[in-house]
Write an enzyme that holds these catalytic residues in place. Structure first.
Site, mmCIF file in Angstrom:
data_model
loop_
_atom_site.group_PDB
_atom_site.id
_atom_site.type_symbol
_atom_site.label_atom_id
_atom_site.label_comp_id
_atom_site.label_asym_id
_atom_site.label_seq_id
_atom_site.Cartn_x
_atom_site.Cartn_y
_atom_site.Cartn_z
ATOM 1 N N VAL A 1 0.813 -1.366 -0.088
ATOM 2 C CA VAL A 1 0.095 -0.011 0.010
ATOM 3 C C VAL A 1 0.873 1.208 -0.196
ATOM 4 C CG1 VAL A 1 -1.917 1.392 1.233
ATOM 5 C CG2 VAL A 1 -1.868 -1.220 1.304
ATOM 6 N N HIS A 2 0.447 2.256 -0.918
ATOM 7 C CA HIS A 2 1.146 3.564 -0.837
ATOM 8 C C HIS A 2 1.047 4.163 0.486
ATOM 9 C CE1 HIS A 2 2.416 7.568 -1.685
ATOM 10 N NE2 HIS A 2 2.779 7.311 -2.956
ATOM 11 N N PRO A 3 2.063 4.801 1.129
ATOM 12 C CA PRO A 3 1.973 5.333 2.594
ATOM 13 C C PRO A 3 0.871 6.333 2.721
ATOM 14 C CG PRO A 3 4.161 5.196 1.924
ATOM 15 C CD PRO A 3 3.532 4.614 0.635
ATOM 16 N N ALA B 1 -2.029 6.063 1.146
ATOM 17 C CA ALA B 1 -3.418 5.318 1.216
ATOM 18 C C ALA B 1 -3.418 4.175 2.320
ATOM 19 C CB ALA B 1 -3.470 4.440 -0.396
#
Length: 339
Positions: free
Chosen positions: A229-231, A233
Site C-alpha cells: 500500500v502506498h503510504p 493510502a
C-alpha cells in the site's frame, strides 16, 4: 464542525485543490477541471434519479468544514464497477506443475487477468487533507459512504470493492508497473496514471497481457510490491480492513496494489448501524463516546461525527446546531455507528 454531503458544482474549485494534492494512482481524482466538473454533474444526476437497482450511477461526496466552507476531503461510490467499460483486475491463483516420473510437484503463484469484480459497487476517490489523515475525521470521510449505502440498499450491489493505491517511490516509479505494464507501453507509471485519469483505464488495460503472469519470473522488487500500500493510502486501507474487507484475492493491474472486496452483509458500518429517533434538547454532553451519524436522505444527505451520551433503545438527543448540521428535525430518524 465537519459535514459530509453530496458534492455540488459550486465545490469544483475546492475539489480541484484536493485532486491536485492526491497521490499518483488515484485516477478517479484527475487534476483536470473539466473531468472533475463532469464527475460532479454525473453525481448530481445520480442523487436526483429514481433508482431501483444499481446501474451507471456515481455518488460523489465532499467533507466540508462548516466554519470556513473549505473542503477537507472527498470520496465517492460507483454503483456498478465496469458498467460502461471493463473492470480489470489480476486474480491471485496457484498453478500446479507436476511430474510423477521426476517426482516433482511445484505450486506456482500466477496472476490471471479477469473481470471477476465487474458489477460490484466500487468505493473510489478517497482523499483527506494531510492534517486529518490520522484523525477520526478520516473515518467519517470513508465510512459515511457505507452509511449512505445502508440507507439506500436498492442503489448498490450485494458486494463492494475498492482499489487501494499501490507502492511507488518518491520519484513516482512503480516496481510492478516497470516489470509488467511498461513492457507494453514505453511510458512511466506516473504518465500512465495521468492518461488514465484524463481518459480511461480501458485503453491501457486492453493492451496489457491477456495470459497468466508467472510471479516467480518477475523481478524481486516487483514481487515485493505486490499487495503493498502506498503510504498516503494506508489510512483508507486500515479503515476498510476494520470494516471487514478482504485483501488476498485480487491486485491492481497497474501498480499491484491490493483490491479489497466484501459482501455488503458483512461490512460493519452497514450491518451494525442502527436507526434511532431524534429528540431535540438543550446543551451538548460533556462525556460520552464518538459516533458517526447520517440522515436517510438523498440529495440532502448529511453525515457528521459527534460525541454522544446515548443508550441503545433510547431516542437520541441532539442540540439544535447538531440537528441543523444533519438536516433533521425532531422525530426524524438518523443512522449511527460507533467510531
Amino acid at each position: 464542525m465537519l459535514v459530509m454531503r453530496p458534492a455540488r458544482m459550486a465545490d469544483l474549485q475546492e475539489v480541484q485543490r484536493l485532486a491536485a494534492d492526491s497521490p499518483i494512482g488515484v485516477t478517479s481524482l484527475p487534476n483536470d477541471a473539466q473531468r472533475l466538473a463532469d464527475k460532479i454533474a454525473a453525481s448530481e444526476s445520480s442523487f436526483a434519479a429514481e433508482v431501483m437497482f444499481n446501474g451507471e450511477e456515481t455518488y460523489f461526496f465532499v467533507l466540508e468544514d462548516l466554519a470556513t466552507a473549505r473542503s477537507m476531503g472527498c470520496s465517492a461510490i460507483v454503483a456498478s464497477a465496469g458498467y460502461s467499460e471493463p473492470f480489470y483486475s489480476f486474480r491471485n491463483e496457484t498453478f500446479v506443475h507436476a511430474s510423477r516420473e521426476l517426482a516433482i510437484h511445484n505450486k506456482i503463484h500466477v496472476l490471471s487477468p479477469c473481470h471477476d469484480l465487474t458489477g460490484n459497487s466500487l468505493l473510489t476517490s478517497f482523499y483527506v487533507v494531510p492534517e486529518l489523515v490520522r484523525s477520526a475525521w478520516a473515518e467519517l470521510n470513508s465510512r459515511a459512504r457505507l452509511l449512505f449505502m445502508a440507507g439506500h440498499p436498492e442503489r448498490f450491489a450485494e458486494s463492494v470493492v475498492t482499489e487501494i493505491v499501490g507502492y511507488s517511490d518518491e520519484n513516482g516509479d512503480s516496481p510492478f508497473w516497470n516489470a509488467v505494464g511498461r513492457n507494453f507501453f514505453n511510458i512511466s507509471y506516473a504518465e500512465a496514471e495521468r492518461l488514465c485519469g484524463l481518459n480511461s483505464r480501458t485503453f491501457i488495460a486492453e493492451l496489457m497481457p491477456h495470459y497468466p503472469i508467472y510471479v516467480p519470473l518477475l523481478p524481486d522488487t516487483a514481487q515485493e510490491a505486490m499487495g503493498q500500500v502506498h503510504p498516503r493510502a494506508q489510512v483508507t486501507f486500515d479503515i476498510l480492513m476494520r470494516e471487514g474487507f478482504e485483501t488476498d484475492h485480487y491486485i491492481d493491474i497497474f501498480d499491484g496494489g491490493p483490491t479489497l472486496n466484501a459482501r455488503v452483509s458483512g461490512i460493519r458500518s452497514i450491518a451494525q448501524s442502527r436507526l434511532v429517533a431524534v429528540r431535540l434538547g438543550e446543551g451538548e454532553p460533556s462525556h460520552g463516546r464518538p459516533y458517526l451519524l447520517s440522515n436517510e436522505q438523498l440529495q440532502d444527505y448529511r453525515a457528521v461525527m459527534l460525541t454522544l451520551d446515548w443508550a441503545p433503545g433510547q431516542p437520541l438527543t441532539l442540540s439544535a446546531a447538531q440537528a441543523q448540521a444533519l438536516n433533521v428535525s425532531d422525530g426524524a430518524s438518523v443512522r449511527l455507528i460507533p467510531v
